[in-house]
Design an enzyme around this catalytic site. Structure first.
Site, mmCIF file in Angstrom:
data_model
loop_
_atom_site.group_PDB
_atom_site.id
_atom_site.type_symbol
_atom_site.label_atom_id
_atom_site.label_comp_id
_atom_site.label_asym_id
_atom_site.label_seq_id
_atom_site.Cartn_x
_atom_site.Cartn_y
_atom_site.Cartn_z
ATOM 1 N N SER A 91 -9.879 0.380 0.578
ATOM 2 C CA SER A 91 -9.334 0.023 1.885
ATOM 3 C C SER A 91 -8.561 -1.278 1.751
ATOM 4 C CB SER A 91 -10.463 -0.159 2.900
ATOM 5 O OG SER A 91 -9.946 -0.799 4.050
ATOM 6 N N GLY A 92 -7.321 -1.279 2.194
ATOM 7 C CA GLY A 92 -6.488 -2.476 2.071
ATOM 8 C C GLY A 92 -6.954 -3.609 2.967
ATOM 9 N N SER A 93 -7.134 -3.332 4.254
ATOM 10 C CA SER A 93 -7.520 -4.411 5.174
ATOM 11 C C SER A 93 -8.884 -4.967 4.778
ATOM 12 C CB SER A 93 -7.531 -3.912 6.624
ATOM 13 O OG SER A 93 -8.449 -2.867 6.794
ATOM 14 N N ASP A 263 -6.339 1.735 13.808
ATOM 15 C CA ASP A 263 -6.351 0.618 12.865
ATOM 16 C C ASP A 263 -5.430 -0.447 13.470
ATOM 17 O OD1 ASP A 263 -6.000 -1.134 10.702
ATOM 18 O OD2 ASP A 263 -6.118 0.486 9.237
ATOM 19 N N CYS A 267 -2.586 -0.724 7.952
ATOM 20 C CA CYS A 267 -3.439 0.075 7.055
ATOM 21 C C CYS A 267 -2.876 0.079 5.627
ATOM 22 C CB CYS A 267 -3.626 1.500 7.559
ATOM 23 S SG CYS A 267 -4.894 2.401 6.643
ATOM 24 N N GLY A 268 -3.578 -0.586 4.746
ATOM 25 C CA GLY A 268 -3.111 -0.721 3.367
ATOM 26 C C GLY A 268 -3.103 0.592 2.608
ATOM 27 N N THR A 269 -4.173 1.356 2.713
ATOM 28 C CA THR A 269 -4.223 2.618 1.960
ATOM 29 C C THR A 269 -3.210 3.613 2.520
ATOM 30 O OG1 THR A 269 -6.172 3.154 3.308
ATOM 31 C CG2 THR A 269 -6.568 2.440 1.044
HETATM 32 O O1 LIG Z 1 -6.128 -0.985 5.359
HETATM 33 C C1 LIG Z 1 -6.824 0.013 5.135
HETATM 34 O O2 LIG Z 1 -6.664 0.673 4.107
HETATM 35 C C2 LIG Z 1 -7.927 0.351 6.103
HETATM 36 N N1 LIG Z 1 -7.889 -0.211 7.416
HETATM 37 C C3 LIG Z 1 -8.939 0.476 8.188
HETATM 38 C C4 LIG Z 1 -8.883 1.863 7.631
HETATM 39 C C5 LIG Z 1 -8.518 1.699 6.160
HETATM 40 O O3 LIG Z 1 -9.711 1.658 5.427
#
Ligand SMILES: O=C(O)[C@H]1NCC[C@@H]1O
Length: 351
Positions: A91-93, A263, A267-269
């Site tokens: 997960s990016g965040s 989100d 969202c990084g992913t």
């Molecule tokens: O940034 C992300 O990848 C995430 N943000 C919440 C859902 C993902 O895991």
């Protein structure tokens, strides 16, 4: 008071998305890798995930992380990601929140102007470069696990919405992605209700019609999360995305129930999955920045660093940059007489 749990957490957000980081009070987890520790958590201690994410200690838009010792000798720390309905492999965040907490609270040493770390996520090793100034992490850049597209431009029958063209791709989680315009939605914060309903219907349809698993770890399956994208409105950005994280069980018989939450970050992913699709379509080159704006207008900057293969799939190695902030430190307790030892949900905001 007779406390049966006492959990310490550092509260943080990355570009708006909450990522609570548990730093104390967890039971010891078993496993030869962070992935196995995540499975142990899921099997034996899932009540802690729901305790920390559901009411009265959490909310539908919150994510949570647990720091664990890494298993890989190359890693400085490990972390398990917990969301409302799953344990995402990456997960990016959450990685940005974890890095900010590790360095700003002194769990790992900070070196200014840049600290380099390797973190072990359940999906594998992620190298991190944190820009640091006066004790503050001002920017977190990481090289993600490889991202790849499994289905590009395929038809999906979405109950209540008709046939929609979607992509299915991995960016650390398995995403189903469609143009927001296909649902007649502008993906901005004020349209959150419409985005969540359409995205949850799309996610459930994609899981049934295009089930996928990771070629290197078949225990990772999906799609589990949905993304609606749109052209940029700001000339400094390259695209917009609104991602819905499930917080309940989608039921086509109750299409108006809100079983997810947006989100708050881009969202990084999802950004990495989107870049894999754009690259596969010949629309994004190696080395080019992809600035993705989320529903609040905050951005993550992605880039394709190089290409590789994952099983039979052509893949990209993406990097992603964003910012995180600590908002507080909390101590959570569970009294032996509390009737909700695993938290609870109510249909008004949990679907
Ligand atoms: O940034 C992300 O990848 C995430 N943000 C919440 C859902 C993902 O895991």
């Amino acid at each position: 008071m007779h406390t049966t749990r006492m959990i310490t957490a550092v509260e943080a957000h990355a570009e708006g998305e909450g990522g609570r980081v548990i730093t104390g009070g967890m039971p010891l987890l078993r496993g030869a890798s962070v992935f196995e520790k995540m499975q142990d958590m899921q099997m034996r201690h899932d009540d802690i995930r729901t305790l920390m994410l559901r009411e009265p200690r959490g909310n539908p838009a919150l994510c949570c992380n647990v720091l664990v010792p890494p298993s890989d000798p190359l890693a400085d720390a490990g972390f398990i990601i917990m969301e409302q309905t799953e344990y995402p492999p990456m997960s990016g965040s959450n990685l940005i929140c974890v890095t900010t907490v590790l360095l700003e609270t002194g769990i790992l040493p900070m070196t200014e102007p840049e600290t380099t770390l390797t973190l072990e996520a359940p999906a594998g090793l992620v190298t991190v470069k944190a820009t640091c100034e006066n004790g503050k992490v001002t920017r977190v850049a990481f090289r993600n696990v490889p991202a790849f597209a499994l289905h590009i431009g395929v038809p999906l029958e979405v109950p209540g919405y008709g046939r929609i063209t979607v992509d299915i791709a991995w960016g650390g989680m398995f995403f189903v992605t469609a143009e927001a315009a296909a649902f007649g939605i502008d993906p901005v914060a004020r349209n959150g209700n419409d985005i969540v309903r359409a995205s949850e219907a799309m996610r459930a349809a994609a899981a049934a019609q295009y089930p996928v698993s990771h070629p290197e770890n078949p225990a990772i399956t999906g799609p589990t999360i949905a993304q609606l994208t749109a052209p940029p409105t700001d000339p400094e950005t390259h695209g917009r995305g609104a991602i819905t994280v499930s917080s309940g069980t989608y039921d086509p018989a109750r299409p108006h129930a809100l079983t997810g939450a947006l989100d708050r970050s881009p969202c990084g992913t999802a950004t990495c999955a989107k870049m894999a699709v754009l690259h596969a379509r010949g629309l994004l080159d190696i080395g080019a920045d992809y600035v993705n704006a989320g529903p609040l207008g905050t951005t993550f900057t992605g880039r394709i660093e190089s290409t590789t293969k994952v099983g039979p799939y052509d893949a990209i190695i993406p990097s992603l940059t964003g910012r995180g902030w600590i908002t507080g430190i909390s101590q959570h307790m569970l009294d032996a007489t509390d009737p909700f030892p695993a938290g609870f949900t109510v249909g008004d905001i949990w679907g």
